[in-house]
Design a protein around this motif. Sequence first.
Motif, PDB file in Angstrom:
ATOM      1  N   UNK A 196      40.809 107.618  -5.409  1.00 23.18           N
ATOM      2  CA  UNK A 196      40.405 106.494  -4.447  1.00 23.18           C
ATOM      3  C   UNK A 196      40.969 107.765  -2.597  1.00 23.18           C
ATOM      4  N   UNK A 197      41.754 108.214  -2.987  1.00 19.31           N
ATOM      5  CA  UNK A 197      42.132 108.569  -2.092  1.00 19.31           C
ATOM      6  C   UNK A 197      40.874 109.609  -1.978  1.00 19.31           C
ATOM      7  N   UNK A 198      40.767 110.472  -2.649  1.00 20.67           N
ATOM      8  CA  UNK A 198      40.072 112.223  -2.420  1.00 20.67           C
ATOM      9  C   UNK A 198      38.421 111.738  -2.311  1.00 20.67           C
ATOM     10  N   UNK A 199      37.622 110.294  -3.222  1.00 23.11           N
ATOM     11  CA  UNK A 199      37.245 109.417  -2.674  1.00 23.11           C
ATOM     12  C   UNK A 199      36.625 109.849  -1.649  1.00 23.11           C
ATOM     13  N   UNK A 200      37.825 108.494  -0.433  1.00 25.17           N
ATOM     14  CA  UNK A 200      37.611 108.801   1.167  1.00 25.17           C
ATOM     15  C   UNK A 200      37.311 109.982   1.511  1.00 25.17           C
ATOM     16  N   UNK A 201      38.214 110.542   1.068  1.00 23.18           N
ATOM     17  CA  UNK A 201      38.015 111.839   1.820  1.00 23.18           C
ATOM     18  C   UNK A 201      37.228 112.807   1.785  1.00 23.18           C
ATOM     19  N   UNK A 202      36.209 112.307   0.743  1.00 25.08           N
ATOM     20  CA  UNK A 202      34.389 113.589   0.960  1.00 25.08           C
ATOM     21  C   UNK A 202      33.642 112.379   2.001  1.00 25.08           C
ATOM     22  N   UNK A 203      33.700 111.152   1.700  1.00 21.91           N
ATOM     23  CA  UNK A 203      33.158 110.261   2.637  1.00 21.91           C
ATOM     24  C   UNK A 203      33.888 111.117   3.756  1.00 21.91           C
ATOM     25  N   UNK A 204      35.206 110.618   4.410  1.00 23.07           N
ATOM     26  CA  UNK A 204      35.267 111.390   5.642  1.00 23.07           C
ATOM     27  C   UNK A 204      34.897 112.560   5.998  1.00 23.07           C
ATOM     28  N   UNK A 205      35.267 113.039   4.862  1.00 18.70           N
ATOM     29  CA  UNK A 205      34.444 114.862   5.789  1.00 18.70           C
ATOM     30  C   UNK A 205      33.108 115.504   5.550  1.00 18.70           C
ATOM     31  N   UNK A 206      32.085 114.688   4.981  1.00 24.73           N
ATOM     32  CA  UNK A 206      31.007 114.229   5.956  1.00 24.73           C
ATOM     33  C   UNK A 206      30.616 113.818   6.575  1.00 24.73           C
ATOM     34  N   UNK A 207      31.031 113.613   7.710  1.00 24.50           N
ATOM     35  CA  UNK A 207      30.789 112.106   8.253  1.00 24.50           C
ATOM     36  C   UNK A 207      30.866 113.085   9.596  1.00 24.50           C
ATOM     37  N   UNK A 208      29.870 112.627  10.589  1.00 27.41           N
ATOM     38  CA  UNK A 208      30.709 113.778  11.899  1.00 27.41           C
ATOM     39  C   UNK A 208      31.604 113.258  12.711  1.00 27.41           C
ATOM     40  N   UNK A 209      32.032 114.764  13.243  1.00 29.38           N
ATOM     41  CA  UNK A 209      34.347 114.344  13.346  1.00 29.38           C
ATOM     42  C   UNK A 209      34.537 114.949  12.113  1.00 29.38           C
ATOM     43  N   UNK A 210      34.430 114.979  11.191  1.00 32.69           N
ATOM     44  CA  UNK A 210      34.967 115.054   9.938  1.00 32.69           C
ATOM     45  C   UNK A 210      35.508 116.709   9.709  1.00 32.69           C
TER      46      UNK A 210
END
Length: 583
Positions: free
Chosen positions: A99-113
Motif C-alpha cells: 500500500x505504501x509503495x503504491x501511493x509513493x508511486x502515485x504521489x511521485x508522478x504528480x506535480x510537486x513530486x
Amino acid sequence: MNAAARKPWGGAGGTGRGPALVLALVAAGAFLISYNFFAMVFRGSGSVLWPAAAGNGRDPVVAMPASLRTATGDAARRRPFHVALTATDAAYSRWQCRVMYYWYKRMQARPGGEAMGGFTRVLHSGKPDGLMDEIPTFVVDPLPAGKDHGYVVLNRPWAFVQWLQKAKIKEEYILMAEPDHIFVRPLPNLATDNEPAAFPFFYIKPAENEKIVRKYYPKERGPITNVDPIGNSPVIIKKTSLIHEETFQTLLEKIAPTWMNVSIQMKEDKETDKAFGWVLEMYGYAVASALHGVQHILRKDFMIQPPFDTKLQNTFIIHFTYGNDYSLKGELTYGKIGEWRFDKRSYDEKPPPRNLTLPPPGVPESVVTLVKMVNEASANLPRVFGGRSLGLTLLLLVAAVVLSVAAPVASSSASASPPSSSSLVFHVGGPRGWRVPDADTNYGWWAMNNRFHVGDELYFKYAANDSVLLVDRAAFDACNATDPVAAFADGATTVRLDRPGFFCFISGEPGHCDDGQRLVVRVMVHPAAVAAPGPAEGPAATGQPGQGGGGGGRPRESGGPPGAASGSAAAAVVLVSLVLVFQ
C-alpha cells in the motif's frame, strides 16, 4: 573686460550653483559604488577572509555546499531524497509495504513530486521474499539470535547500518519511513543541509524522562532540550554534512551505528525498557542524534495520526498506527471495539479485503481518507488483496496431504521446542499488567512489536476479580467467553507457547474484552529447533497450552493420540514455512 563681468565660480551669482551640484552627485555616486564593493567583498567572500564567520547571518546561497552551488537545472531545484523503510517478511508487514509503495508511486508522478527520488524496502529477514520483483528491496541480516530480546523493532537501526554501508544510494538525502505510512500529497524536501526534518511525537518526552535519558546523554553533553521529541521516522536527513567550505562529514552514516548501540543498551537496561516500552528505539534515535550534535526541524505538518488527528489540512503522510473504532453514530470509542472499525492489527495474517466498508457519517475526514486510500490500493494490487492465487492454493493442498501422511514418520524426529536456555518470558502489559487498556496500553501494538518463538512464555499479572481465557480465533473475534480452551483466575498466570501458530486470549470478566482487553500473538519456530537433535528420554516438559503458572486451568482435551504431538508440530513447521515463503 569689465571686472564686474568676471565673477569667480561660487560667487554670489547664480552661475556657480551648477558645478557645485555636479560635484555633489559625483561624490554620492562614488560613495555608493565603494559601499557596494566592500559589502560584496565582506559578505560574499566571508569564508575566505574570515572563516570563523561562516555561520549565522551569512547569505544562505553562500552557505550552501559547493555541490549545490554548482548544480543547475532540476537537480538544484529538487534536492531529491531516497525513500527507505525497514520491513519484515511477515504478511502483516508485506501488505502495508505494498500500500505504501503504491501511493509513493502515485504521489511521485504528480506535480510537486519531483523531490521524491528512489525507493528501497530494507528487508531485515536475511532472505528474499515474494515482493522482490514488485518493490525495490535490499536484503540485510537480522540481529544475531537473542540480541533483539524479542523486540523485533530493534532490528530497524541495524538494518539501516547495513544498508548505508553496502547499498549505492545516488540521492544525497534520505527519507526514513515505515510501512504504515501513506503519502497523501507529494512530499518536498523539508530538510536543509545541516538540519534534518522530523515529526514531533507527543509521547516522546525527553524532559519528563530526563533521569533515564541522562544515562545515555550525560549533562556534560548539553541541556536535555538538545534531545528532540522524535523517532527516526519520518525523518528527511542528508547523508553528508558540510563542515568547512569543501569538507564533508557523514551524517546519517554516523548517527545510525550510535542509534543501534544506544537502542540495544536501552533494551538491556530494565529501568529504561520498563519506562520506554514500545517506543524505546525512537528514544534511541533521538539520543543518538543529540550525541552527534544534530537537531531537527520539527514539522507538525509532516504527518497526521488518525483518529486523534481529524483533519488532513496540509499534511503529507497518514500514519495509521492506531486503531480506529467508532459507533454507527460516528462517535469515537477508542479502547473499545467499535461497531465500525479499521485497525491494521486485524489483518496480521492476511491483507485487508477489497472494498472495506467506509466509515459511518460523522467520522473525521482523516479516517475516511485513510480507508479510501487503502481501498484504492487493494483494488489495484493483484493477487495479494483478493486472497491467494489458485496455484498457491493447490500447492498448499498438496503439501497438506503429503504432510498428513508423513506426520507419523515425523513424530520420531526433532522436537519443535528450542532449548530452555533460549526461551524468553514476556510480561503482558508490561508493568501495568493484564487489565482493561488505557491510553498508554495497546496489546495489539505490543504483540506486533515482539517476536515469539515456540518455548517462550507469556506472564499475565492481573487483579483478583479478573481472569485469562485461552480461546480459538472465532471466540476471540466475538469476545465469546462461554467455551474457552483454557481458563485461569489465579492472578499470576504463565502460559507456555508450545506450538507454532496463533494464541488468542481474552478477559473472562464481562465487558472487558469489548473494552480491548484481549491479545493475539503469533508464534514462530525458533531457529535452534530446526536443526536440533531429538530430545533425550525423560519426562515431558509441559502439558496442554496454558497449563503453566499456578494451575487453575481448564484445558480442553486435544483428542490426539499419545506421541502424535511432535509429528503434528513437525508437519506444521513445514506447512507454515511454505506459507511464509509463497504467500
